[in-house]
Design a protein around this motif. Structure first.
Motif, mmCIF file in Angstrom:
data_model
loop_
_atom_site.group_PDB
_atom_site.id
_atom_site.type_symbol
_atom_site.label_atom_id
_atom_site.label_comp_id
_atom_site.label_asym_id
_atom_site.label_seq_id
_atom_site.Cartn_x
_atom_site.Cartn_y
_atom_site.Cartn_z
ATOM 1 N N GLU A 1 7.103 -0.362 3.415
ATOM 2 C CA GLU A 1 7.187 -1.699 4.016
ATOM 3 C C GLU A 1 7.208 -2.777 2.942
ATOM 4 O O GLU A 1 7.855 -3.820 3.102
ATOM 5 N N ALA A 2 6.505 -2.546 1.824
ATOM 6 C CA ALA A 2 6.530 -3.522 0.730
ATOM 7 C C ALA A 2 7.930 -3.603 0.145
ATOM 8 O O ALA A 2 8.445 -4.691 -0.130
ATOM 9 N N ARG B 1 10.551 -5.580 2.189
ATOM 10 C CA ARG B 1 10.393 -7.031 2.246
ATOM 11 C C ARG B 1 10.821 -7.718 0.955
ATOM 12 O O ARG B 1 10.755 -8.938 0.860
ATOM 13 N N VAL C 1 3.548 4.414 3.926
ATOM 14 C CA VAL C 1 4.033 3.353 4.817
ATOM 15 C C VAL C 1 3.896 1.992 4.134
ATOM 16 O O VAL C 1 4.792 1.145 4.212
ATOM 17 N N ASP C 2 2.788 1.786 3.463
ATOM 18 C CA ASP C 2 2.578 0.514 2.762
ATOM 19 C C ASP C 2 3.654 0.287 1.713
ATOM 20 O O ASP C 2 4.233 -0.802 1.613
ATOM 21 N N LEU D 1 -3.901 11.494 6.227
ATOM 22 C CA LEU D 1 -3.699 10.205 6.910
ATOM 23 C C LEU D 1 -3.631 9.079 5.882
ATOM 24 O O LEU D 1 -2.775 8.205 5.964
ATOM 25 N N LEU E 1 -0.422 6.578 5.179
ATOM 26 C CA LEU E 1 -0.559 5.124 5.266
ATOM 27 C C LEU E 1 -0.190 4.458 3.937
ATOM 28 O O LEU E 1 0.404 3.359 3.921
#
Lengths: 134, 170
Positions: free
Chosen positions: A129-130, A133, A125-126, A118, A122
């Motif tokens: 997503e970073a 952006r 995913v971080d 997990l 995560l």
């Protein structure tokens, strides 16, 4: 249907599926088997989700569905048992259905493995997503 | 924004860890005195686990003589419930032995054996978490070998599961 409602529907599907799997075991030793196959299946799903996220550069869609599918895959021989099919050694193809019971530390070990996978997902995913952006 | 995202993800991990850890703790603590202290050995569902197959003791084989059978091990408290459950079940009573701790009484058409613990020990049933006489069953094949054995406090309500194991032995 709004996005929030769609997400909630998948949440309900996940909860309903997990409750059904738990009830299918009957008896309180069900808690041991439910946890074993949940942690194993969920950890496998999280590994797959991590690969997906890094490959597609976005979080895995409907993450709880991935976890439910992983759990069903790990627990499939138990569902067959309800239908009268006894376990056989080859059923370890279902994410080590038999062998997973005997790992040292039992469910505590699988709990740790689940938390590790997990965390790995995560982190993926971080990073994804970073990057999106920038 | 990056900090907020990481806090959110960390909260997901921590919340999941706490919730599942608490549920796991409750599950571990709710183990009953008749359960196996290591649940990995209870109701495994496959034949020939561990050191099996093994020769069955004569006390059991004399009652069924070289045919697939199941021997139930119960304390006095579970005896009546088991006998009541056996009658309407799909199990062939000629293939059933009921081994009861101490006193023996009729149990429908099933053979009944009184046992102070020696038979259960010879079959190799594991010691329950709370100690004392084991409650469970063993399945034998037509060569008088034990192919399956487990503790199962709820066996009277799971005779369909026992039937599955007996079918596997045949």
């Amino acid at each position: 249907m709004s996005r929030e409602l769609r997400l909630c529907a998948w949440c309900l599907l996940f909860v309903a599926g997990e409750v059904a799997l738990y009830v299918s075991y009957r008896g309180h030793d069900a808690r041991f088997h439910w946890f074993t196959h949940f942690f194993v299946g969920a950890a496998a799903a999280l590994l797959a989700m991590t690969v997906f996220a890094l490959w597609r550069q976005r979080p895995a869609p409907y993450p709880l569905v991935w976890v439910l599918v992983g759990h069903v895959l790990a627990a499939a021989p138990d569902l067959a048992f309800i239908a009268g099919v006894e376990h056989q050694r080859w059923m370890d193809v279902f994410l080590g259905h038999l062998a997973s019971h005997y790992v040292p530390g039992r469910n505590l070990t699988w709990y740790a493995a689940f938390l590790a996978t997990l965390a790995g997902y995560l982190v993926a995913v971080d990073r994804v997503e970073a990057r999106s952006r920038r | 924004m990056r900090t907020d995202r990481r806090r959110r993800l960390a909260a997901v991990w921590l919340g999941t860890a706490v919730m599942l850890g608490a549920l796991l703790g409750v599950a571990q603590a709710s183990r009953g005195p008749l359960d196996d202290p290591d649940q990995a050995h209870q109701r495994v569902g496959f034949l020939d686990a561990g050191p099996l197959p093994a020769a069955a003791p004569a006390t059991i084989t004399e009652a069924v003589a070289a045919r697939p059978a199941v021997a139930f091990f119960v304390r006095e408290q579970q005896f009546d419930a088991l006998c009541d459950a056996l009658a309407p079940s799909s199990l062939d009573l000629d293939a059933v032995i009921v081994v009861v701790h101490r006193a023996g009484e009729p149990c429908g058409g099933a053979a009944v054996v009184a046992d102070d613990g020696d038979v259960a020990a010879a079959v190799g049933l594991r010691r329950p978490a709370g100690g004392g006489y084991p409650v469970g069953y063993a399945a034998l094949d037509d060569e008088d070998r034990i192919r399956y054995r487990t503790l199962d406090p709820g066996l009277a309500g799971r005779l369909d599961e026992v039937a599955t194991i007996l079918d596997a032995v045949r």
